[in-house]
Write a protein that holds these residues in place. Structure first.
Motif, PDB file in Angstrom:
ATOM      1  N   SER A   1       0.853  -1.191   0.064  1.00 43.86           N
ATOM      2  CA  SER A   1       0.026   0.087  -0.013  1.00 43.86           C
ATOM      3  C   SER A   1       0.906   1.224  -0.014  1.00 43.86           C
ATOM      4  CB  SER A   1      -0.929  -0.152   1.278  1.00 43.86           C
ATOM      5  OG  SER A   1      -1.541   1.183   1.344  1.00 43.86           O
ATOM      6  N   VAL A   2       0.816   2.112  -1.054  1.00 43.25           N
ATOM      7  CA  VAL A   2       1.616   3.473  -1.180  1.00 43.25           C
ATOM      8  C   VAL A   2       0.559   4.459  -1.053  1.00 43.25           C
ATOM      9  CG1 VAL A   2       3.181   2.263  -2.422  1.00 43.25           C
ATOM     10  CG2 VAL A   2       1.457   3.259  -3.574  1.00 43.25           C
ATOM     11  N   ALA A   3      -0.831   4.523  -0.918  1.00 42.42           N
ATOM     12  CA  ALA A   3      -1.678   5.389  -0.933  1.00 42.42           C
ATOM     13  C   ALA A   3      -1.366   6.544  -0.040  1.00 42.42           C
ATOM     14  CB  ALA A   3      -3.017   4.815  -0.501  1.00 42.42           C
ATOM     15  N   VAL A   4      -0.970   6.511   1.136  1.00 44.52           N
ATOM     16  CA  VAL A   4      -0.633   7.318   2.353  1.00 44.52           C
ATOM     17  C   VAL A   4       0.602   8.185   1.762  1.00 44.52           C
ATOM     18  CG1 VAL A   4       1.348   6.149   3.463  1.00 44.52           C
ATOM     19  CG2 VAL A   4      -0.173   7.827   4.610  1.00 44.52           C
ATOM     20  N   LEU A   5       1.410   7.761   0.948  1.00 42.32           N
ATOM     21  CA  LEU A   5       2.741   8.625   0.118  1.00 42.32           C
ATOM     22  C   LEU A   5       1.995   9.367  -0.756  1.00 42.32           C
ATOM     23  CD1 LEU A   5       5.638   6.224   0.643  1.00 42.32           C
ATOM     24  CD2 LEU A   5       5.220   8.559   1.929  1.00 42.32           C
ATOM     25  N   ARG A   6       1.255   8.715  -1.770  1.00 43.94           N
ATOM     26  CA  ARG A   6       0.905   9.391  -3.093  1.00 43.94           C
ATOM     27  C   ARG A   6      -0.280  10.463  -2.508  1.00 43.94           C
ATOM     28  NH1 ARG A   6      -2.296   6.460  -5.939  1.00 43.94           N
ATOM     29  NH2 ARG A   6      -1.988   7.953  -7.480  1.00 43.94           N
ATOM     30  N   ASP A   7      -0.789  10.421  -1.405  1.00 45.84           N
ATOM     31  CA  ASP A   7      -1.863  11.415  -1.083  1.00 45.84           C
ATOM     32  C   ASP A   7      -1.509  12.581  -0.527  1.00 45.84           C
ATOM     33  OD1 ASP A   7      -4.211  11.909   1.454  1.00 45.84           O
ATOM     34  OD2 ASP A   7      -4.613  11.995  -0.757  1.00 45.84           O
ATOM     35  N   ILE A   8       0.057  12.699  -0.279  1.00 42.20           N
ATOM     36  CA  ILE A   8       0.433  13.871   0.331  1.00 42.20           C
ATOM     37  C   ILE A   8       1.109  15.094  -0.645  1.00 42.20           C
ATOM     38  CG2 ILE A   8       2.440  14.854   1.830  1.00 42.20           C
ATOM     39  CD1 ILE A   8       2.587  12.039   3.106  1.00 42.20           C
ATOM     40  N   PRO A   9       0.442  16.158  -0.855  1.00 40.52           N
ATOM     41  CA  PRO A   9       0.867  16.957  -2.138  1.00 40.52           C
ATOM     42  C   PRO A   9       2.240  17.507  -1.950  1.00 40.52           C
ATOM     43  CG  PRO A   9      -1.167  17.935  -0.792  1.00 40.52           C
ATOM     44  CD  PRO A   9      -0.792  16.740  -0.234  1.00 40.52           C
ATOM     45  N   GLY A  10       3.003  17.498  -2.709  1.00 43.19           N
ATOM     46  CA  GLY A  10       4.495  17.830  -2.808  1.00 43.19           C
ATOM     47  C   GLY A  10       5.358  16.691  -2.711  1.00 43.19           C
ATOM     48  N   VAL A  11       4.969  15.760  -2.366  1.00 43.49           N
ATOM     49  CA  VAL A  11       5.991  14.623  -2.179  1.00 43.49           C
ATOM     50  C   VAL A  11       6.160  13.934  -3.444  1.00 43.49           C
ATOM     51  CG1 VAL A  11       6.291  12.238  -0.894  1.00 43.49           C
ATOM     52  CG2 VAL A  11       5.607  14.381   0.478  1.00 43.49           C
ATOM     53  N   ILE A  12       7.548  13.469  -3.763  1.00 43.87           N
ATOM     54  CA  ILE A  12       7.912  12.828  -4.713  1.00 43.87           C
ATOM     55  C   ILE A  12       7.980  11.371  -4.450  1.00 43.87           C
ATOM     56  CG2 ILE A  12       9.688  12.169  -6.354  1.00 43.87           C
ATOM     57  CD1 ILE A  12      10.216  15.402  -6.214  1.00 43.87           C
ATOM     58  N   LEU A  13       7.454  10.471  -5.037  1.00 43.83           N
ATOM     59  CA  LEU A  13       7.514   9.172  -4.827  1.00 43.83           C
ATOM     60  C   LEU A  13       8.040   8.411  -5.902  1.00 43.83           C
ATOM     61  CD1 LEU A  13       7.096   6.424  -3.271  1.00 43.83           C
ATOM     62  CD2 LEU A  13       4.565   6.343  -3.949  1.00 43.83           C
ATOM     63  N   ALA A  14       9.242   7.740  -5.789  1.00 46.25           N
ATOM     64  CA  ALA A  14      10.196   7.018  -6.633  1.00 46.25           C
ATOM     65  C   ALA A  14      10.140   5.764  -6.466  1.00 46.25           C
ATOM     66  CB  ALA A  14      11.703   7.583  -6.829  1.00 46.25           C
ATOM     67  N   CYS A  15      10.144   4.676  -7.610  1.00 45.19           N
ATOM     68  CA  CYS A  15      10.097   3.217  -7.208  1.00 45.19           C
ATOM     69  C   CYS A  15      10.868   2.529  -8.523  1.00 45.19           C
ATOM     70  CB  CYS A  15       8.621   2.638  -7.171  1.00 45.19           C
ATOM     71  SG  CYS A  15       8.560   0.817  -7.005  1.00 45.19           S
ATOM     72  N   PRO A  16      12.266   2.225  -8.070  1.00 43.78           N
ATOM     73  CA  PRO A  16      12.620   1.603  -9.472  1.00 43.78           C
ATOM     74  C   PRO A  16      12.547   0.065  -9.592  1.00 43.78           C
ATOM     75  CG  PRO A  16      14.392   1.677  -7.351  1.00 43.78           C
ATOM     76  CD  PRO A  16      12.998   2.402  -7.147  1.00 43.78           C
ATOM     77  N   SER A  17      12.562  -0.472 -10.531  1.00 43.67           N
ATOM     78  CA  SER A  17      12.407  -1.881 -10.660  1.00 43.67           C
ATOM     79  C   SER A  17      13.961  -2.655 -11.006  1.00 43.67           C
ATOM     80  CB  SER A  17      11.658  -2.044 -12.031  1.00 43.67           C
ATOM     81  OG  SER A  17      12.279  -1.704 -13.299  1.00 43.67           O
ATOM     82  N   ASN A  18      14.952  -1.855 -11.244  1.00 42.98           N
ATOM     83  CA  ASN A  18      16.126  -2.822 -11.337  1.00 42.98           C
ATOM     84  C   ASN A  18      17.452  -2.065 -10.897  1.00 42.98           C
ATOM     85  OD1 ASN A  18      17.505  -1.032 -13.828  1.00 42.98           O
ATOM     86  ND2 ASN A  18      15.458  -1.582 -14.544  1.00 42.98           N
ATOM     87  N   GLY A  19      18.269  -2.513 -10.551  1.00 44.05           N
ATOM     88  CA  GLY A  19      19.548  -2.067 -10.049  1.00 44.05           C
ATOM     89  C   GLY A  19      20.165  -0.812 -10.651  1.00 44.05           C
ATOM     90  N   ALA A  20      20.267  -0.641 -11.914  1.00 51.52           N
ATOM     91  CA  ALA A  20      20.779   0.255 -12.869  1.00 51.52           C
ATOM     92  C   ALA A  20      19.946   1.568 -12.572  1.00 51.52           C
ATOM     93  CB  ALA A  20      21.037  -0.006 -14.158  1.00 51.52           C
ATOM     94  N   ASP A  21      18.596   1.416 -12.652  1.00 52.71           N
ATOM     95  CA  ASP A  21      17.471   2.525 -12.624  1.00 52.71           C
ATOM     96  C   ASP A  21      17.756   2.921 -11.030  1.00 52.71           C
ATOM     97  OD1 ASP A  21      16.783   2.001 -15.061  1.00 52.71           O
ATOM     98  OD2 ASP A  21      14.744   1.743 -14.710  1.00 52.71           O
ATOM     99  N   ALA A  22      17.823   2.145 -10.106  1.00 47.50           N
ATOM    100  CA  ALA A  22      17.689   2.358  -8.673  1.00 47.50           C
ATOM    101  C   ALA A  22      18.895   3.561  -8.504  1.00 47.50           C
ATOM    102  CB  ALA A  22      17.994   1.314  -7.624  1.00 47.50           C
ATOM    103  N   ALA A  23      20.032   3.155  -9.007  1.00 52.10           N
ATOM    104  CA  ALA A  23      21.326   4.078  -8.958  1.00 52.10           C
ATOM    105  C   ALA A  23      21.116   5.512  -9.475  1.00 52.10           C
ATOM    106  CB  ALA A  23      22.464   3.333  -9.519  1.00 52.10           C
ATOM    107  N   MET A  24      20.847   5.278 -10.472  1.00 58.01           N
ATOM    108  CA  MET A  24      20.497   6.699 -11.406  1.00 58.01           C
ATOM    109  C   MET A  24      19.224   7.450 -10.877  1.00 58.01           C
ATOM    110  SD  MET A  24      21.261   5.699 -15.263  1.00 58.01           S
ATOM    111  CE  MET A  24      20.224   4.188 -15.343  1.00 58.01           C
ATOM    112  N   MET A  25      18.292   6.752 -10.388  1.00 60.54           N
ATOM    113  CA  MET A  25      17.145   7.446  -9.585  1.00 60.54           C
ATOM    114  C   MET A  25      17.470   8.164  -8.311  1.00 60.54           C
ATOM    115  SD  MET A  25      14.010   4.829 -10.909  1.00 60.54           S
ATOM    116  CE  MET A  25      12.694   5.792 -10.034  1.00 60.54           C
ATOM    117  N   LEU A  26      18.253   7.366  -7.614  1.00 60.01           N
ATOM    118  CA  LEU A  26      19.001   7.707  -6.240  1.00 60.01           C
ATOM    119  C   LEU A  26      19.509   8.913  -6.509  1.00 60.01           C
ATOM    120  CD1 LEU A  26      20.220   4.986  -4.007  1.00 60.01           C
ATOM    121  CD2 LEU A  26      18.723   6.849  -3.283  1.00 60.01           C
ATOM    122  N   ARG A  27      20.411   9.212  -7.461  1.00 63.65           N
ATOM    123  CA  ARG A  27      21.181  10.344  -7.777  1.00 63.65           C
ATOM    124  C   ARG A  27      20.286  11.751  -7.850  1.00 63.65           C
ATOM    125  NH1 ARG A  27      24.911   6.801 -11.682  1.00 63.65           N
ATOM    126  NH2 ARG A  27      26.218   5.724 -10.362  1.00 63.65           N
TER     127      ARG A  27
END
Length: 729
Positions: A525-551
């Motif tokens: 359940s991620v509804a509590v995070l998606r419901d907050i104005p201004g908060v960015i929610l990121a979710c990678p699916s693989n390691g390379a994306d995770a590294a680049m999205m963390l940056r």
């Protein structure tokens, strides 16, 4: 006549008749000019309470919680320095007014009346709330009524010692500052407050610097529920690691002397203290509250007879600082002045449009010193043999670890905090070696309390750090979600961007873990995070994306001062294979440190025009597993990995599915309140494609063989795709 008018009339008649309440004689270091200044602040606070009530009745003002009865807090302000960050109780107008006397160039009465009138010219909130706060006075605005600001006060206090060792570029608190936070006796019972007291004491008990002054303003009641007599003293007199001080808030001489002693203790010892201030509550809880509806009239009148302003007149007379006639003139002149200021404030403009209201939801960008990244020497020293391993494909958890290492090498203001992040290296080993690489100052093992973990991060962010708190499991966030919703995400909104809480909150979560945990460790359940104005929610699916999205997430926090939630799919941490055992199909090489994935940039695999599968996280992995069977059925397919779940990357998604006849949304979160609801709505509005969704059931997750039974699978994705396109299964 309402109680406010009665209190006002009582002051006028009793001072004129020299009918003043009895009490101790004045003693202590408070000088005559200081006493008069504190009295003036109390009078101004009282006058604004009265005027704000009149404005509310006239439709010129709005929500009112007054400070009458708490005027003695002006003496506490006088005992502190304006460089001491103050997180204030909502009854602390007198504190803010008195602090305004310590900083040149303030127009405190007009500024506060503009806030009471909700004018867009209010210098702190821009008309968004009747709120105390001032950037010039080092008072971040508070909208909390249940002491949810206490955990971040602990974090801000901790940051002072940390900054002395490693000072961030954007630090604002001097080395000799203390942090002050105030609250009511009822709020002291809230679990959030209790967690903050415990964390402060826990930290101090280990001789870690914690220059924090708690202040409980004890008026004996919370709305209509009384605080048991002696409860606050009994609860706090013997707290481990926290020194207790008590004073009579009706006596400005006693309050000033005790507050000065408590502040000296905190400043010199770098240890927390608890200042227990006796107050009274006049007028009831808030503007619409009638205290006599739940309290005996005699009790209400007894508090009114103990009006702190009456006590101040007696004390100043006894000290030779001010005669009653002079005090009465100050009071009346202040009332007249506030009447004029309030009338003028009521004519000032207000927010009118949605864009006006939302203008400060997103914080302003800030300039950061340029960096070329860590040197080759620094990387060699930190990574050692891992540099050679970077030449080979690796699992997600290891690539995240390397990305965190590079980021912490490049940006010295990054600190991580959480249960087990340091010595253990995290439950799943994601932060292994980071404590050895960066030390315990930057890899902070915390006590087990999510509110305190996030409060530590929020407070440190207000002193220039870029915190990366870790929440061990997504389900644990629900213990502390108000720290994001009510504190971190709202601060820019309620301060016109003058105060911000830049941070990257790492959360291990989602489902599909085999044989571990059930619903506490597999939470989809991620509804509590998606419901907050201004908060960015990121979710990678693989390691390379995770590294680049963390940056990118760290850049968003450092440069754009954003609150980012980085959701890491636990089941994909160790994932190696995609289709067959030992095929290594889900491992990637570590991307060059210069590579990032921008906010809103989606991933597209394939170019098929018959079907687009829109998904994220584990859904991306499962859709890739289902792809051979789907394409064997003759369906030309593309898979779109959202990556960024909030704000929804609508333009990028529309572009990614352009030309596709069918769109299948695969969502591992729940059917009700899940991500798919927003995606279906968007594609219905923006596309002519035929739509379908496959989601998890509205259920918790089981432990054991049925761990994935309620969520999408490779086979269910294949079946849903064939059904949508009209192919026989």
């Amino acid at each position: 006549m309402d109680r406010a008018a009665i209190v006002h009339k009582n002051f006028l008649t009793r001072v004129a008749a020299a009918d003043l309440p009895q009490g101790n004689a004045p003693s202590g270091p408070l000088t005559a000019p200081e006493a008069v200044s504190i009295f003036r602040s109390g009078c101004l606070s009282r006058a604004m309470d009265l005027k704000s009530r009149a404005m509310q009745k006239a439709g010129q003002g709005f929500y009112t919680i007054g400070s009458s009865g708490h005027e003695g807090l002006a003496a506490v302000a006088a005992a502190l320095r304006p460089t001491d960050m103050a997180f204030l109780h909502y009854r602390d107008a007198a504190f803010q007014i008195q602090r305004g006397e310590q900083v040149p160039g303030q127009t405190i009465a007009r500024d506060m009346m503009l806030s009471f009138a909700c004018s867009s010219e209010d210098p702190i909130s821009g008309g968004r709330h009747k709120v105390l706060g001032s950037k010039a006075l080092n008072i971040p605005p508070q909208t909390s009524t249940i002491a949810s600001h206490l955990p971040k006060a602990v974090g801000a206090a901790y940051s002072i010692g940390a900054a002395k060792r490693h000072r961030p570029e954007h630090a604002v608190l001097p080395d000799d500052a203390i942090v002050y936070c105030s609250f009511g006796d009822a709020s002291a019972n809230h679990s959030t407050a209790q967690g903050a007291f415990n964390t402060a004491g826990w930290t101090s008990f280990q001789s870690v610097p914690m220059p924090l002054l708690f202040c409980c303003e004890d008026n004996g009641i919370g709305i209509s529920t009384k605080t048991p007599k002696g409860w606050i003293a009994a609860n706090f007199q013997n707290r481990p690691g926290i020194k207790y001080f008590a004073c009579d808030g009706l006596d400005i001489y006693d309050t000033y002397a005790t507050a000065q002693e408590a502040a000296r203790y905190v400043r010199e010892r770098k240890k927390p203290a608890f200042l227990h201030v006796r107050t009274v509550r006049l007028y009831g809880h808030a503007g619409a509250d009638v205290a006599t509806s739940y309290l005996p009239k005699a009790e209400v009148e007894q508090d009114e007879a103990n009006d702190p302003l009456l006590h101040s007149v007696r004390l100043m007379q006894q000290a030779g600082a001010l005669q009653p006639a002079e005090a009465l003139k100050i009071y009346q002149d202040t009332m007249d002045r506030v009447e004029r200021i309030g009338d003028e404030a009521a004519t000032r403009p207000h927010l009118e449009t949605a864009s006006d209201v939302m203008a400060s939801l997103i914080p302003p960008k800030r300039a950061c010193a340029p960096t070329n990244g860590p040197s080759a020497t620094a990387r060699q020293a930190a990574f050692g043999s891992d540099l050679r391993a970077m030449e080979e494909p690796q699992i997600m958890s290891r690539l995240i670890n390397w990305a965190l290492t590079d980021l912490m090498l490049e940006h010295g203001e990054i600190v991580m905090m959480g249960e087990d992040v340091g010595l253990k290296g995290g439950v799943y080993g994601v932060t292994q070696k980071l404590r050895q690489r960066f030390g315990p100052d930057r890899m902070i093992d915390t006590l087990l309390d999510e509110q305190s973990i996030l409060g530590l991060a929020i407070g440190m962010a207000q002193n220039g750090y870029t915190p990366m708190p870790e929440i061990q499991f997504l389900a644990y966030l629900h213990n502390a979600e108000d720290q994001i919703r009510g504190e971190a995400a709202t601060l820019s909104f309620f301060s016109e961007g003058q105060y911000t809480n830049p941070m990257v909150m790492r959360i291990a979560g989602l489902g599909y873990q085999k044989g571990f945990g059930g619903h506490f460790h597999n939470d989809n359940s991620v509804a509590v995070l998606r419901d907050i104005p201004g908060v960015i929610l990121a979710c990678p699916s693989n390691g390379a994306d995770a590294a680049m999205m963390l940056r990118e997430s760290v850049r968003l926090a450092r440069e754009e001062q954003r609150v980012v939630a980085f959701l890491e799919p636990i089941a994909l941490y160790p994932m190696r294979d995609l289709h067959t055992a030992k095929d290594g199909g889900w491992m990637q090489r570590y991307p060059d440190p210069s590579q990032t994935i921008a906010l809103g940039e989606v991933g597209v695999h394939g170019a098929g025009q018959e079907l687009a599968i829109v998904t994220f996280g584990n859904g991306t992995y499962l859709s890739q597993q289902a792809l051979p069977a789907i394409e064997t059925a003759g369906i030309k397919t593309r898979i779109i990995d959202m990556r960024w779940l909030s704000p929804l990357p609508k333009d990028a998604l529309s572009k990614a599915v352009a030309g596709c006849d069918n769109i299948l949304v695969v969502d591992e979160t729940r059917h009700s309140g899940g991500v798919a609801e927003a995606l279906m709505a968007h594609f219905h509005e923006a596309s002519d494609a035929k739509l379908a969704r496959l989601t998890a059931e509205d259920s918790f997750i089981a432990t054991g063989p049925a761990y994935a039974a309620t969520m999408p699978s490779k086979d269910s994705i294949t079946a849903a795709a064939l059904n949508l396109v009209g192919k026989p299964s």
